[in-house]
Design an enzyme around this catalytic site. Structure first.
Site, PDB file in Angstrom:
ATOM      1  N   HIS A 259     -78.768 -38.944 -27.658  1.00  0.00           N
ATOM      2  CA  HIS A 259     -78.270 -38.897 -29.033  1.00  0.00           C
ATOM      3  C   HIS A 259     -79.023 -37.807 -29.770  1.00  0.00           C
ATOM      4  O   HIS A 259     -80.207 -37.578 -29.510  1.00  0.00           O
ATOM      5  CB  HIS A 259     -78.478 -40.257 -29.713  1.00  0.00           C
ATOM      6  N   ASP A 314     -72.314 -45.992 -27.733  1.00  0.00           N
ATOM      7  CA  ASP A 314     -71.122 -45.873 -26.889  1.00  0.00           C
ATOM      8  C   ASP A 314     -71.300 -46.499 -25.519  1.00  0.00           C
ATOM      9  O   ASP A 314     -70.320 -46.852 -24.865  1.00  0.00           O
ATOM     10  CB  ASP A 314     -70.743 -44.394 -26.721  1.00  0.00           C
TER      11      ASP A 314
END
EC number: 2.3.3.16
Length: 377
Positions: A259, A314
């Protein structure tokens, strides 16, 4: 004026906001000071919308009024639904269809002119689930299901999608997923919506732009990528750890890891992992839970987390949606269905002290090109 180049605007401060804060070093996310875990477990998505839009968690009476306001706006004009059916019949992608439909909604909003961001935003937020459910049912050759004003935002979407009221576990899980995705600082889609809002364009334009930005594979599409990976693992017949080891040896990226902000496990991933366990316990199907946890454990043993490459939201959201029977290509539109609340909140906040967003680019082209008339070229 500084000439330092910041590619992707990384680390550049462009606004102040009271809405959400991400601490990537410790894995913490807050909305207006409230920890995301407290909100996800204790508040509904409607309560979170009220917090983001109006600055406080609602009282019971305020929540009842707010829910009624949203429920009253769920119906979508027949001409918009007809276009949605046409797009479904043509095989359009769900995110593209949603982008088109949201833009079209503005033509049927007679109250939009000068009414304000939050009033327009409430109508958009209420109608997106209706549009998305109608699109999916059209793809299945089924008629759209009318919204039920007595159901929650999350429960109503699942009802319109399937034609059956969801069980408590599914509704609670989906509501939690909406809360977890509602806002996340100035990510790409929120910044897109903010740039458009800074021109004082209407909210339909900001939301349509946000949907376009979210549709990209580097932003909103990773949850579908994770689910496609898990299906590929399953079809291979290999142990998940063996499959991941082979994939990495072939320089394949493992979706759902890493991320731009988080250097540790995304707090939203922690929460959704717990909900995936609940769904697995409820259904008795533990396959995706076993695959994801095995892959996460293996990559942690390989040292990825120590390098700041940890599971993001996710990595678990796709498995949660799959456990509820939601098609893979609806995952990103569902992300938009949630994040629209954050887009609207940011536009509303920014326009209170608006300044047109206008960055610069460093020119790297020719300095003195000689113009040649067209007949001499």
């Amino acid at each position: 004026m500084s000439n330092e180049l910041k590619r992707g605007l990384e680390g550049v401060l462009v606004a102040e906001s009271e809405l959400s804060h991400v601490d990537g070093e410790v894995g913490k996310l807050v909305y207006r000071g409230y920890d995301i875990e407290e909100l996800a477990r204790g508040a509904s998505y409607e309560e979170v919308l009220h917090l983001l839009w109006h600055g406080s968690l609602p009282t019971r009476a305020e929540l009842d009024d707010f829910r009624a306001e949203l429920a009253a706006e769920r119906a979508v004009d027949d001409e918009v639904l007809s276009t949605v059916r046409t797009l479904a019949d043509a095989g359009d992608r769900p995110m593209a269809a949603l982008r088109t439909a949201v833009s079209m909604l503005s033509a049927y909003d007679g109250d939009a002119e000068g009414e304000g961001v939050l009033a327009e935003g409430a109508r958009i937020t209420a109608k997106i689930p209706t549009v998305l459910a109608a699109f999916e049912r059209a793809r299945q050759g089924e008629a759209a299901v009318d919204p039920d004003p007595d159901l929650s935002h999350a429960g109503n979407f699942l009802y319109m999608l399937t034609g059956t009221e969801p069980d408590d576990v599914s509704e609670e899980t989906f509501d939690m997923a909406l809360t977890l995705h509602a806002d996340h600082g100035l990510n790409a889609s929120t910044f897109t919506a903010l740039v458009i809002g800074s021109t004082m364009a209407d909210v339909y334009s900001s939301v349509t732009g946000g949907i376009g930005a979210l549709s990209g594979s580097l932003h909103g599409g990773a949850n579908q990528d994770v689910m496609e990976m898990l299906h590929e693992v399953d079809a291979s017949g290999k142990d998940p750890v063996e499959w991941v080891r082979d994939a990495r040896e072939n320089d394949r990226r493992i979706p759902g890891f890493g991320h731009r902000v988080y250097k540790v496990k995304d707090p939203r991933a922690r929460i959704l992992e717990g909900k995936l366990r609940d769904l697995a316990d409820s259904s008795g199907d533990r396959k995706w839970l076993e695959y994801t946890t095995a892959i996460e454990s293996h990559l942690a043993d390989e040292g990825l987390v120590e390098k700041g490459i940890a599971p993001n939201v996710d990595f678990y959201s796709g498995s949660v949606y799959d456990a509820m029977g939601i098609p893979m290509d609806l995952y990103t539109p569902i992300f938009a269905m949630s994040r629209v609340g954050g887009w609207i909140a940011h536009v509303h906040e920014y326009q209170a002290d608006n300044r047109l967003i206008r960055p610069r680019a460093r020119y790297t082209g020719p300095e003195a090109a000689e113009f040649v008339p067209i007949d001499e070229r």
